[in-house]
Write a protein that holds these residues in place. Sequence first.
Motif, PDB file in Angstrom:
ATOM      1  N   ILE A 151      -7.234 -49.112 -19.060  1.00  0.00           N
ATOM      2  CA  ILE A 151      -6.514 -47.859 -19.312  1.00  0.00           C
ATOM      3  C   ILE A 151      -6.854 -46.891 -18.196  1.00  0.00           C
ATOM      4  N   GLU A 152      -5.838 -46.433 -17.482  1.00  0.00           N
ATOM      5  CA  GLU A 152      -6.032 -45.470 -16.395  1.00  0.00           C
ATOM      6  C   GLU A 152      -5.095 -44.290 -16.604  1.00  0.00           C
ATOM      7  N   VAL A 153      -5.643 -43.077 -16.531  1.00  0.00           N
ATOM      8  CA  VAL A 153      -4.829 -41.868 -16.601  1.00  0.00           C
ATOM      9  C   VAL A 153      -5.182 -40.984 -15.407  1.00  0.00           C
ATOM     10  N   ALA A 154      -4.172 -40.305 -14.868  1.00  0.00           N
ATOM     11  CA  ALA A 154      -4.402 -39.428 -13.715  1.00  0.00           C
ATOM     12  C   ALA A 154      -3.437 -38.249 -13.790  1.00  0.00           C
ATOM     13  N   PHE A 155      -3.878 -37.107 -13.257  1.00  0.00           N
ATOM     14  CA  PHE A 155      -3.104 -35.878 -13.324  1.00  0.00           C
ATOM     15  C   PHE A 155      -3.224 -35.129 -12.000  1.00  0.00           C
ATOM     16  N   ALA A 156      -2.141 -34.480 -11.603  1.00  0.00           N
ATOM     17  CA  ALA A 156      -2.209 -33.628 -10.412  1.00  0.00           C
ATOM     18  C   ALA A 156      -3.118 -32.432 -10.682  1.00  0.00           C
ATOM     19  N   THR A 157      -2.921 -31.813 -11.843  1.00  0.00           N
ATOM     20  CA  THR A 157      -3.757 -30.690 -12.282  1.00  0.00           C
ATOM     21  C   THR A 157      -3.953 -30.809 -13.786  1.00  0.00           C
ATOM     22  N   TRP A 158      -4.958 -30.126 -14.279  1.00  0.00           N
ATOM     23  CA  TRP A 158      -5.106 -29.990 -15.725  1.00  0.00           C
ATOM     24  C   TRP A 158      -5.360 -28.529 -16.053  1.00  0.00           C
ATOM     25  N   PRO A 159      -4.588 -27.973 -17.004  1.00  0.00           N
ATOM     26  CA  PRO A 159      -3.495 -28.569 -17.748  1.00  0.00           C
ATOM     27  C   PRO A 159      -2.318 -28.941 -16.844  1.00  0.00           C
ATOM     28  N   ARG A 160      -1.443 -29.788 -17.368  1.00  0.00           N
ATOM     29  CA  ARG A 160      -0.242 -30.145 -16.629  1.00  0.00           C
ATOM     30  C   ARG A 160       0.654 -28.924 -16.482  1.00  0.00           C
ATOM     31  N   SER A 161       1.570 -28.968 -15.516  1.00  0.00           N
ATOM     32  CA  SER A 161       2.353 -27.784 -15.158  1.00  0.00           C
ATOM     33  C   SER A 161       3.068 -27.173 -16.358  1.00  0.00           C
ATOM     34  N   TRP A 162       3.562 -28.006 -17.246  1.00  0.00           N
ATOM     35  CA  TRP A 162       4.325 -27.496 -18.395  1.00  0.00           C
ATOM     36  C   TRP A 162       3.434 -27.007 -19.536  1.00  0.00           C
ATOM     37  N   GLN A 163       2.121 -27.111 -19.363  1.00  0.00           N
ATOM     38  CA  GLN A 163       1.184 -26.680 -20.401  1.00  0.00           C
ATOM     39  C   GLN A 163       0.429 -25.402 -20.044  1.00  0.00           C
ATOM     40  N   ARG A 164       0.763 -24.792 -18.926  1.00  0.00           N
ATOM     41  CA  ARG A 164      -0.090 -23.706 -18.427  1.00  0.00           C
ATOM     42  C   ARG A 164      -0.150 -22.506 -19.361  1.00  0.00           C
ATOM     43  N   ASP A 165       0.898 -22.288 -20.158  1.00  0.00           N
ATOM     44  CA  ASP A 165       0.859 -21.163 -21.093  1.00  0.00           C
ATOM     45  C   ASP A 165      -0.208 -21.342 -22.159  1.00  0.00           C
ATOM     46  N   ALA A 166      -0.642 -22.589 -22.373  1.00  0.00           N
ATOM     47  CA  ALA A 166      -1.672 -22.871 -23.381  1.00  0.00           C
ATOM     48  C   ALA A 166      -3.027 -23.161 -22.743  1.00  0.00           C
ATOM     49  N   THR A 228     -11.788 -51.185 -20.214  1.00  0.00           N
ATOM     50  CA  THR A 228     -12.279 -50.229 -19.217  1.00  0.00           C
ATOM     51  C   THR A 228     -11.333 -49.036 -19.201  1.00  0.00           C
ATOM     52  N   LEU A 229     -11.902 -47.851 -19.119  1.00  0.00           N
ATOM     53  CA  LEU A 229     -11.133 -46.613 -19.206  1.00  0.00           C
ATOM     54  C   LEU A 229     -11.542 -45.697 -18.072  1.00  0.00           C
ATOM     55  N   SER A 230     -10.544 -45.118 -17.393  1.00  0.00           N
ATOM     56  CA  SER A 230     -10.845 -44.139 -16.351  1.00  0.00           C
ATOM     57  C   SER A 230      -9.815 -43.022 -16.402  1.00  0.00           C
ATOM     58  N   GLY A 231     -10.266 -41.822 -16.030  1.00  0.00           N
ATOM     59  CA  GLY A 231      -9.378 -40.674 -15.979  1.00  0.00           C
ATOM     60  C   GLY A 231      -9.788 -39.730 -14.870  1.00  0.00           C
ATOM     61  N   THR A 232      -8.808 -39.185 -14.158  1.00  0.00           N
ATOM     62  CA  THR A 232      -9.096 -38.295 -13.034  1.00  0.00           C
ATOM     63  C   THR A 232      -8.072 -37.172 -12.963  1.00  0.00           C
ATOM     64  N   VAL A 233      -8.488 -36.078 -12.371  1.00  0.00           N
ATOM     65  CA  VAL A 233      -7.611 -34.938 -12.089  1.00  0.00           C
ATOM     66  C   VAL A 233      -7.608 -34.711 -10.585  1.00  0.00           C
ATOM     67  N   GLY A 234      -6.423 -34.475 -10.022  1.00  0.00           N
ATOM     68  CA  GLY A 234      -6.306 -34.216  -8.601  1.00  0.00           C
ATOM     69  C   GLY A 234      -6.175 -35.457  -7.753  1.00  0.00           C
ATOM     70  N   THR A 235      -5.877 -36.598  -8.370  1.00  0.00           N
ATOM     71  CA  THR A 235      -5.782 -37.860  -7.626  1.00  0.00           C
ATOM     72  C   THR A 235      -4.365 -38.401  -7.567  1.00  0.00           C
ATOM     73  N   THR A 236      -3.384 -37.635  -8.026  1.00  0.00           N
ATOM     74  CA  THR A 236      -1.987 -38.050  -7.976  1.00  0.00           C
ATOM     75  C   THR A 236      -1.131 -36.819  -7.741  1.00  0.00           C
ATOM     76  N   VAL A 237       0.053 -37.022  -7.195  1.00  0.00           N
ATOM     77  CA  VAL A 237       0.987 -35.906  -7.021  1.00  0.00           C
ATOM     78  C   VAL A 237       1.807 -35.683  -8.283  1.00  0.00           C
ATOM     79  N   HIS A 238       1.677 -36.598  -9.233  1.00  0.00           N
ATOM     80  CA  HIS A 238       2.472 -36.518 -10.454  1.00  0.00           C
ATOM     81  C   HIS A 238       1.761 -35.665 -11.505  1.00  0.00           C
ATOM     82  N   ASP A 239       2.559 -34.972 -12.308  1.00  0.00           N
ATOM     83  CA  ASP A 239       1.995 -34.234 -13.430  1.00  0.00           C
ATOM     84  C   ASP A 239       1.107 -35.133 -14.265  1.00  0.00           C
TER      85      ASP A 239
END
Length: 326
Positions: A151-166, A228-239
């Motif tokens: 399981i791999e998850v990655a984000f450009a930023t956290w929160p994601r762009s559509w979640q910034r109000d929260a 195996t599980l991994s998660g990162t922020v700032g490692t992809t251009v995608h939300d």
Amino acid sequence: MADRLISIGVIGAGIMGERLMRAALEHAADVVRVAGVWDPSPASLARISRELPPVPLLDSPEAVVAAADCVYVASPPASHLGHARRALAAGRALFCEKPLAVDPADARAFVAEAGAARAAVNFPFASSFAVQHLQSWIAEGVIGTPRSLGIEVAFATWPRSWQRDAAAWLDGPAQGGFTREVVSHFLFLARRLLGELVLQSGRARFPEPGLSERGLSARLTAGGVPVTLSGTVGTTVHDDHNVFTLTGSLGSVRLRDWSIAERLQAGTWHPDPDALPNARIRPLVLRRQLEGVAHLVAGEPHALATLAEAFEVQSVVEAILAEDGH
């Protein structure tokens, strides 16, 4: 299922509350009706009034409970169990966002209190078309005996762009972070496909004081299968980018970016030709979830996530977050 429309009341007018109400109005009006919504934020209620004018605006959580057959709790996590207990005490069915609580001990107590009450948790993979396709491939013997899950998850930023109000709670270590918000979905899926989750080791990284994690790694088993599980922020251009890969003795299948089921053939991943991007398929998945809610209210069998499943997932998530790897 009952002959009449099931009424659902919504506590929380944020992103998830609005998505479910929109799906109810536009895709499941033959299954449920929205009895009303309450949120402590006047601005959030004003937005719902503009965006979804048929939805009644109610003046308290008690009014939501009184108006509905089922209460959907879509408020921030710290408030979940207060609303959930109120709904069950009034004899209403409960459909709750995850996690059940921010305190695993309180979540455990709630699951015990609820017993056999009509209650479920909103993990949409329970109604996913792509997951159904994976299950069909597995049942056909495409992968043989399951040997490993990645399981791999990655984000450009956290929160994601559509979640910034929260961001006030979504990026705080007490209630937010991508492990609770996103990884939990894939742990639920692992539990559904393979079996009981057992954490072996895990670490989360909190490099920015006062904010949620920016990375994690973990090893666990699901039904005895190594994960195996991994998660990162700032490692992809995608939300948001994620891959759930199940490998067996004969082959591999995977779920990519929430809604694309793929099978490995001759070294190349081949997607299900009917697969749709998550933004397009999500309302139809939510319709299936709402069909499950109608069955839940009627006391009929359904595929929605149980409280026990949600608590098992939350226990793993909180154990990973408790190990601060900086």
